[in-house]
Design a protein around this motif. Sequence first.
Motif: not given
Length: 315
Positions: A226-228, A234-239, A241-248, A260-261
């Motif tokens: 699960l960690v893997w 995380a590499a694909e979905r977290i980015r 943006e202007s000081g915030s984190l955005v995740c799909d 991920l949360l």
Amino acid sequence: MQVTLDPVFLDRFRAALGKLLIAKDDRVLCAVSGGPDSLALLLLAQQLIPDKLVAATVDHQLRPESGDEARYVQNICRALGVPHLILTPDEAICGNIQSSARAARYALLDRAADAESCRHIATAHHADDQLETMLMRLARGSGVDGLSAIRARNGRVIRPLLGFPKSELVDICARADIRPMDDPSNTNADFDRVAMRIWLAAAQHPFAADRAARSASALAEASDALVWMADMLAAERIRRESGSLVCDFSNIPKELKRRLLIRCLLELDPNLTPRGEAIERLLVDLTSGRTTTIGNIKCMGGRYWQFSDAPPRRN
């Protein structure tokens, strides 16, 4: 002191140690309290890696006799030809005694391992400890990570005795004609682990240490998987943006959403320690598209979940 140990025990210990050492010439600091578990660890390690072994006893200075016990272990190590250190905390242990003593103990062992150029710290956790830990965490409602219980390796700490039940470790000491020390805290039922140990000894139950060890190993592998997967997501979905984190968070199982949360929260506040119930409530709110806060982090639901520093609260 000449000690002859059962070749079967030595073979099993050799196999366990071989899986845990990063390199064959790694030096090992062996934590020895003077109980049967750690003395058996000392005896096994002395037989297999005598030139790469240093022993250390932490005197927590919580009992009047602790200094004598540390020197007793030192005399055993001297007879075995093993270098030995007595470590004492820099400050008196207070507060939650078990938790504070554990933190002080590992800090001292870590410092000593660095000073002695030891790559690993070996502790004497065994199969019975594993069973107790699993049941304690099951009683608390732990998930996959918690139920994987005691890991064979945790950073530089290695635990090569997880495949040995307590009875075998007691037998190793007896055959070597070495008398272990008795720590009265091991019979104090005010401690959760001792209470679980007493229950296991007195109750009729189906739990066995060897089967618990297999379950813990399987759960540890599941946790690592699960960690893997969370690393990849995380590499694909977290980015940023202007000081915030955005995740799909779309179209992934709930357990991976939870992981991920937590990554997003810790990215913004590494000191945040959200409990399971708080994370569950936050998942519900964000899935419903609501905006809420946890600690000093503002969390916004929707198609993409956003995390940022919360504005200062008004008085």
